[in-house]
Scaffold this motif. Structure first.
Motif, PDB file in Angstrom:
ATOM      1  N   ALA A  41     -12.182 -70.165  85.513  1.00  0.00           N
ATOM      2  CA  ALA A  41     -11.249 -71.025  85.019  1.00  0.00           C
ATOM      3  C   ALA A  41     -11.780 -71.624  83.624  1.00  0.00           C
ATOM      4  O   ALA A  41     -11.070 -71.433  82.517  1.00  0.00           O
ATOM      5  N   LYS A  42     -12.834 -71.806  83.491  1.00  0.00           N
ATOM      6  CA  LYS A  42     -13.476 -72.469  82.133  1.00  0.00           C
ATOM      7  C   LYS A  42     -13.789 -71.387  81.232  1.00  0.00           C
ATOM      8  O   LYS A  42     -13.040 -71.206  79.982  1.00  0.00           O
ATOM      9  N   PHE A  43     -13.891 -70.193  81.455  1.00  0.00           N
ATOM     10  CA  PHE A  43     -13.790 -68.753  80.601  1.00  0.00           C
ATOM     11  C   PHE A  43     -12.531 -68.760  79.983  1.00  0.00           C
ATOM     12  O   PHE A  43     -12.395 -68.404  78.791  1.00  0.00           O
ATOM     13  N   TYR A  44     -11.588 -68.804  81.006  1.00  0.00           N
ATOM     14  CA  TYR A  44     -10.153 -68.321  80.780  1.00  0.00           C
ATOM     15  C   TYR A  44      -9.676 -69.557  79.752  1.00  0.00           C
ATOM     16  O   TYR A  44      -8.660 -69.216  78.934  1.00  0.00           O
ATOM     17  N   ASP A 107     -18.644 -60.388  71.026  1.00  0.00           N
ATOM     18  CA  ASP A 107     -19.204 -61.674  70.885  1.00  0.00           C
ATOM     19  C   ASP A 107     -18.383 -62.819  71.420  1.00  0.00           C
ATOM     20  O   ASP A 107     -18.754 -63.595  71.587  1.00  0.00           O
ATOM     21  N   ARG A 108     -17.073 -62.614  70.979  1.00  0.00           N
ATOM     22  CA  ARG A 108     -16.067 -63.684  71.391  1.00  0.00           C
ATOM     23  C   ARG A 108     -16.038 -63.867  72.813  1.00  0.00           C
ATOM     24  O   ARG A 108     -16.106 -64.828  73.339  1.00  0.00           O
ATOM     25  N   TRP A 109     -16.015 -62.812  73.483  1.00  0.00           N
ATOM     26  CA  TRP A 109     -15.998 -62.851  75.053  1.00  0.00           C
ATOM     27  C   TRP A 109     -17.400 -63.452  75.407  1.00  0.00           C
ATOM     28  O   TRP A 109     -17.254 -64.345  76.369  1.00  0.00           O
ATOM     29  N   ALA A 137     -23.137 -56.183  80.394  1.00  0.00           N
ATOM     30  CA  ALA A 137     -21.544 -55.745  80.585  1.00  0.00           C
ATOM     31  C   ALA A 137     -21.124 -55.738  79.474  1.00  0.00           C
ATOM     32  O   ALA A 137     -20.251 -54.616  79.194  1.00  0.00           O
ATOM     33  N   ALA A 138     -21.195 -56.796  78.903  1.00  0.00           N
ATOM     34  CA  ALA A 138     -20.420 -57.016  77.443  1.00  0.00           C
ATOM     35  C   ALA A 138     -20.555 -55.863  76.695  1.00  0.00           C
ATOM     36  O   ALA A 138     -19.654 -55.211  75.941  1.00  0.00           O
ATOM     37  N   PHE A 139     -21.865 -55.645  76.533  1.00  0.00           N
ATOM     38  CA  PHE A 139     -22.305 -54.504  75.454  1.00  0.00           C
ATOM     39  C   PHE A 139     -21.865 -53.372  75.894  1.00  0.00           C
ATOM     40  O   PHE A 139     -21.549 -52.249  75.014  1.00  0.00           O
TER      41      PHE A 139
END
Length: 146
Positions: A41-44, A107-109, A137-139
């Motif tokens: 929830a915080k992420f979103y 980077d934003r994610w 995972a993001a990379f």
């Protein structure tokens, strides 16, 4: 012929110097569904306001996106296998291939994910492990130059 190699000592994680061995999954150790719901929830909260990331998500199904992300994280960290039961194998690269993911989007994610982890105030060992995973995972999801 028998193997004469001496047994290697086993590493046992403990709650403290004399505490019981930790045998639960990371999911259980950090609070289970409640903690992962908080993180998702915080992420979103951040993603929803992000001009680059928000358009990549279903505008009419933010609650569904939060739920799917929570289920994915829970499953990865030893919680229920609901994500795979409902959606099949995670196949992260395949599921994200349709989106323009460059270093700025990554980077934003990560900024929003790190803010969610900051807010969750996880124990240091677990926090480091989760941050390491989400960064890798993001990379791995970058599919565009730049």
């Amino acid at each position: 012929m028998t193997d004469q190699t001496p047994a290697q000592p086993r590493l046992t994680l403990r709650k403290d110097e004399n505490g019981d061995a930790l045998t639960d999954t990371v999911w259980a150790q950090i609070g289970g569904e409640e903690t992962f719901e908080f993180i998702a929830a915080k992420f979103y909260e951040g993603v929803r306001e992000d001009p680059i990331l928000a358009p990549m998500y279903p505008q009419d199904d933010w609650d569904g996106a939060i739920r799917r992300f929570r289920m994915f994280l829970e499953q990865y960290w030893g919680g229920p296998g609901t994500y795979s039961a409902e959606r099949g194998h995670p196949r992260l690269r395949m599921r994200h291939a349709a989106f323009h993911i460059d270093s700025d989007a990554r980077d934003r994610w990560l900024q929003h994910m790190n803010a969610a982890l900051d807010a969750a105030k996880l124990p240091p060992m677990h926090d480091a492990a989760i941050r390491d995973y989400v960064e890798r995972a993001a990379f791995s999801l970058i599919n565009q130059p730049g």
